[in-house]
Enzyme design. Structure first.
Site, PDB file in Angstrom:
ATOM      1  N   ILE A  55       0.835  -1.205   0.000  1.00  0.00           N
ATOM      2  CA  ILE A  55       0.000   0.000   0.000  1.00  0.00           C
ATOM      3  C   ILE A  55       0.874   1.262   0.000  1.00  0.00           C
ATOM      4  O   ILE A  55       0.564   2.252  -0.665  1.00  0.00           O
ATOM      5  CB  ILE A  55      -0.980  -0.022   1.197  1.00  0.00           C
ATOM      6  CG1 ILE A  55      -1.790  -1.326   1.142  1.00  0.00           C
ATOM      7  CG2 ILE A  55      -1.912   1.177   1.175  1.00  0.00           C
ATOM      8  CD1 ILE A  55      -2.540  -1.660   2.392  1.00  0.00           C
TER       9      ILE A  55
ATOM     10  N   ASP B  78      15.298   0.828   9.450  1.00  0.00           N
ATOM     11  CA  ASP B  78      14.271   0.104  10.206  1.00  0.00           C
ATOM     12  C   ASP B  78      13.727   1.057  11.281  1.00  0.00           C
ATOM     13  O   ASP B  78      14.503   1.815  11.870  1.00  0.00           O
ATOM     14  CB  ASP B  78      14.942  -1.112  10.864  1.00  0.00           C
ATOM     15  CG  ASP B  78      13.933  -2.159  11.254  1.00  0.00           C
ATOM     16  OD1 ASP B  78      12.993  -1.825  12.008  1.00  0.00           O
ATOM     17  OD2 ASP B  78      14.078  -3.313  10.804  1.00  0.00           O
TER      18      ASP B  78
ATOM     19  N   ALA C  65       4.613  -1.798   9.058  1.00  0.00           N
ATOM     20  CA  ALA C  65       4.164  -2.640  10.169  1.00  0.00           C
ATOM     21  C   ALA C  65       4.031  -4.076   9.698  1.00  0.00           C
ATOM     22  O   ALA C  65       4.003  -4.359   8.504  1.00  0.00           O
ATOM     23  CB  ALA C  65       2.814  -2.137  10.666  1.00  0.00           C
TER      24      ALA C  65
ATOM     25  N   TYR D  47      -2.609  -8.800  16.024  1.00  0.00           N
ATOM     26  CA  TYR D  47      -2.458  -7.777  14.984  1.00  0.00           C
ATOM     27  C   TYR D  47      -3.421  -6.606  15.252  1.00  0.00           C
ATOM     28  O   TYR D  47      -3.005  -5.443  15.349  1.00  0.00           O
ATOM     29  CB  TYR D  47      -2.715  -8.406  13.610  1.00  0.00           C
ATOM     30  CG  TYR D  47      -2.869  -7.404  12.495  1.00  0.00           C
ATOM     31  CD1 TYR D  47      -1.869  -6.469  12.228  1.00  0.00           C
ATOM     32  CD2 TYR D  47      -4.024  -7.378  11.710  1.00  0.00           C
ATOM     33  CE1 TYR D  47      -2.018  -5.536  11.207  1.00  0.00           C
ATOM     34  CE2 TYR D  47      -4.177  -6.463  10.690  1.00  0.00           C
ATOM     35  CZ  TYR D  47      -3.172  -5.533  10.451  1.00  0.00           C
ATOM     36  OH  TYR D  47      -3.333  -4.613   9.450  1.00  0.00           O
TER      37      TYR D  47
END
Ligand code: UDP
Length: 324
Positions: A13, A52, A76, A142
Site C-alpha cells: 500500500i 528500520d 508494520a 495484529y
C-alpha cells in the site's frame, strides 16, 4: 512543495500511496527496511533512505533533517494468522517501533501523521457495516497492536499537538499500473487466487466454509489501493485528528471472490476447503460515510471485478512480482 516521509513506502500500500503523492505534486522520502518490501516497489521519483523503525536514532535524525510536512506510516507487520503464532513480533513492530516514529514526529516538529490502521481493531463486530464509533474489541494480536497505536497517537495529539488520522482499512486489494501486491510467501486471498489462475499454484485453500455467512465462507470488504491512496492524501490536510473506516460498504465471500476472479481471468480456480484460520471473524464490512462527509473522499472502484482486473493486469505485466 510539501514533503512527506513515507515509512514503509516499499510495501504494497505504501508504494501505491507514494506514487499517488508524487502524481499530485508532493515530494516523498521513503524510509523502509526492505524486510518485506521491495526495492523495485519504490517509485524512482522518491528519495529512498534504507532503515528500520527499530533504529530509533536513525528515524529521529531523518525526521529532524527532512523539513517534512507529514508522515505516513505503513511500516508494520500485518498478517492476522502470523500474529496468532508470534504475538511478540506484532507488539514490537507495530507498537514499540511505531513509538520511535511518533517520537521522530515530535523531534522533527512534524504535525500531520497518517496511520494505517485496520478493520481488525473491531474484532468480531456486533453489526455490519461497521461505523467508527462501534466497539473495538480485537480478537488477534495484529488488531490489538494497531488499536494500541491508535490510542498512543491520541495521547501524542493531546500532549504534543500532532494531528493524526487513523485510517482503518478493510481489505486492501488491486493494483496501479506500476505497483501491486507481492508478498513472499503470499498469504492474501486475491494474489493467491491469481497465482492459481496463472498456473503458478495448484489450488487455493479456503479457510473455513462453516462461518455464519450466507455461503459459509468469510465475508470481507475489498477496497482498491488507489482509493486508499486518495484517502491518505485527504487525511494529510484534514483540519483535525480523526478515525475513518475505509471500505466500499459491500461484503464479498471467499467463494464470490473466486467467481469474480474466474470471470476476469477466464481461468478455473481450483480450491479445497481447509480448517478455519485462527483469528478470522465471520464478516467485516465498512461504513465509510464519515470520510466521505468530512474529507470529501470519493472512491472510484466499487465492484470487485474491476479491483481484481487491475490486480490481474499487473500480474500479467509483472510475471515474477518484484523479484529481479
Ligand atoms: N483466505 C482463504 N484462503 C487463503 C487466504 C485467505 O480462504 O489462502 C480467506 C481468509 O480466511 C479471509 C479472507 O480470505 O477470510 C481474506 O484474507 P486475507 O488474508 O486476504 O486478508 P485479511 O482479511 O486477513 O486481512
Amino acid at each position: 512543495m510539501k514533503h512527506i516521509l513515507v515509512a514503509g513506502g516499499a510495501g504494497y500500500i505504501g508504494s501505491a500511496c507514494t506514487e499517488y503523492l508524487l502524481n499530485n505534486g508532493y515530494a516523498v522520502t521513503v524510509y523502509d527496511s526492505l524486510v518485506t518490501g521491495h526495492l523495485d516497489a519504490i517509485d524512482p521519483r522518491a528519495k529512498f533512505i534504507p532503515g528500520d523503525l527499530a533504529d530509533r536514532e536513525k528515524i529521529i535524525k531523518v525526521a529532524k533533517e527532512g523539513n517534512f510536512y507529514g508522515i505516513m506510516h505503513f511500516a508494520a507487520a500485518s498478517l492476522v494468522g502470523e500474529s496468532m503464532v508470534d504475538p511478540s513480533k506484532y507488539f514490537r513492530n507495530n507498537i514499540a517501533n511505531g513509538i520511535n516514529l511518533a517520537d521522530a514526529a515530535v523531534a522533527g516538529n512534524i504535525k500531520n501523521f497518517v496511520f494505517s490502521s485496520t478493520a481488525a481493531t473491531f474484532g468480531q463486530p456486533e453489526k455490519c457495516p461497521i461505523s467508527e464509533n462501534d466497539p473495538q474489541k480485537p480478537i488477534n494480536p495484529y488488531g490489538e497492536s494497531k488499536l494500541c497505536f491508535e490510542k498512543i497517537l491520541n495521547w501524542y495529539s493531546q500532549i504534543h499537538g500532532i494531528k493524526y488520522a487513523a485510517l482503518r482499512y478493510f481489505n486492501a486489494a488491486g493494483a496501479t499500473e506500476n505497483f501491486g501486491e507481492a508478498h513472499n510467501p503470499e498469504t492474501h486471498l486475491i494474489p493467491i487466487i491469481l497465482q492459481v489462475a496463472a498456473g503458478e499454484r495448484e489450488k487455493l485453500m479456503v479457510y473455513g466454509n462453516d462461518y455464519n455467512t450466507p455461503d459459509g465462507s468469510c465475508v470481507r470488504d475489498y477496497i482498491h489501493i488507489l482509493d486508499l491512496a486518495q484517502a491518505h492524501m485527504l487525511a494529510l490536510d484534514a483540519p483535525e485528528s480523526g478515525h475513518y473506516n475505509l471500505g466500499t460498504g459491500k461484503g464479498l465471500s471467499v467463494f464470490e471472490i473466486i467467481k469474480a476472479a474466474e470471470k476476469v481471468s477466464g481461468k478455473k480456480i481450483n480450491f479445497e476447503i481447509a480448517p478455519r484460520r485462527p483469528g478470522d471473524p465471520d464478516t467485516l464490512i465498512a461504513c465509510s460515510d464519515r470520510i466521505k462527509k468530512l474529507l470529501g473522499w470519493k472512491p472510484q472502484f466499487e465492484n470487485a471485478e474491476a479491483i481484481i482486473e487491475s490486480a490481474w493486469k499487473w500480474k500479467l505485466n509483472h510475471k515474477n512480482g518484484y523479484l529481479r
